[in-house]
Design a protein around this motif. Sequence first.
Motif, PDB file in Angstrom:
ATOM      1  N   ASP A  80       0.690  -1.330   0.101  1.00 38.31           N
ATOM      2  CA  ASP A  80      -0.075  -0.118   0.083  1.00 38.31           C
ATOM      3  C   ASP A  80       0.810   1.226   0.051  1.00 38.31           C
ATOM      4  N   SER A  95      -5.462  -6.043   4.795  1.00 35.37           N
ATOM      5  CA  SER A  95      -5.823  -4.406   4.018  1.00 35.37           C
ATOM      6  C   SER A  95      -6.668  -3.693   5.074  1.00 35.37           C
ATOM      7  N   ALA A  98      -4.838  -0.194   5.969  1.00 32.22           N
ATOM      8  CA  ALA A  98      -5.500   0.954   5.913  1.00 32.22           C
ATOM      9  C   ALA A  98      -5.474   1.923   7.151  1.00 32.22           C
TER      10      ALA A  98
END
Length: 252
Positions: A21, A220, A224
């Motif tokens: 990410d 994820s 995040a």
Amino acid sequence: MVRRICISGGGTGIGRQVALDFAAEGNDITIIGRRSQPLSQVRAECLQAGAAGARAAIADLREPQSINELRDAAAEGPFDVVIAAAGGNSALSAGAPDLVGTDWASWHWTANFQTNVLTAVHLIEGLRELDAIAQGGSVILVSSIAAYRGSGSGSYAGTKAALHPYAFDLADALGTHGVTVNVVAPGYVAETEFFQGGMSPERHNTLIGQTLTGRAGLPSDVSATILWLCGESARHVTGQIIQVNGGANLGR
Ligand SMILES: NC(=O)c1ccc[n+]([C@@H]2O[C@H](COP(=O)([O-])OP(=O)(O)OC[C@H]3O[C@@H](n4cnc5c(N)ncnc54)[C@H](OP(=O)(O)O)[C@@H]3O)[C@@H](O)[C@H]2O)c1
């Protein structure tokens, strides 16, 4: 602006997702772990995802001298973001010895302390000694829901809980340099190597049943939250523990 990101445990699971990410934002990525194969693969995935640069450091962070493997990367400039994601429950590892009673307790308390506390301490104190945490940077420690409710044998949970006061003291020490220090405490996260292949369908369903969202956490979800904590909109958030567990800590 390209940020320099350092992630322990970046070869698999949550750390891998964090690396990808940050890579997708065009940052420069350094990942750390003991096994070269997953690190090489994630390094390549980071470059493919858009990283400005990517390198892998093979190091066993249970050992204080492991920081030497980061000297070259640190010499290129301080890290804007340091994520201590390396960890796991040593009692679940393939290398756990066949012991019972006090001998077993002594082994898994020591092993979990090394795996969950010392890996974070060696990374962060080593980078501080190298003056390799940038002014205005962000540090994240990865704890667990176990720190709030136990882990069966006590030692994994206890060693994750030890990270919380460490983060508070670090937030105090680094705050005047504009560095935020926070803890992210996930609940059950599927698609990681954490359970070493030992997650039964029944246990998986039980853990999902404890959430208020009715699903397992994913790397994820945790990533995040970490990216938010390390971003501009969270510059006044420090010394906090953020739980990411679908409400499982509330119990059902
Ligand atoms: N999955 C969950 O349900 C869950 C829940 C709560 C908290 N957590 C925490 O989340 C963090 C990430 O775990 P994960 O779920 O993503 O599991 P994972 O896939 O097993 O990732 C753990 C990573 O840490 C690395 N690591 C372990 N010991 C190390 C050492 N001594 N030196 C350097 N690297 C080391 C491992 O790589 P090598 O083996 O190659 O060294 C591996 O890449 C851990 O701190 C874990 O305790 C996980």
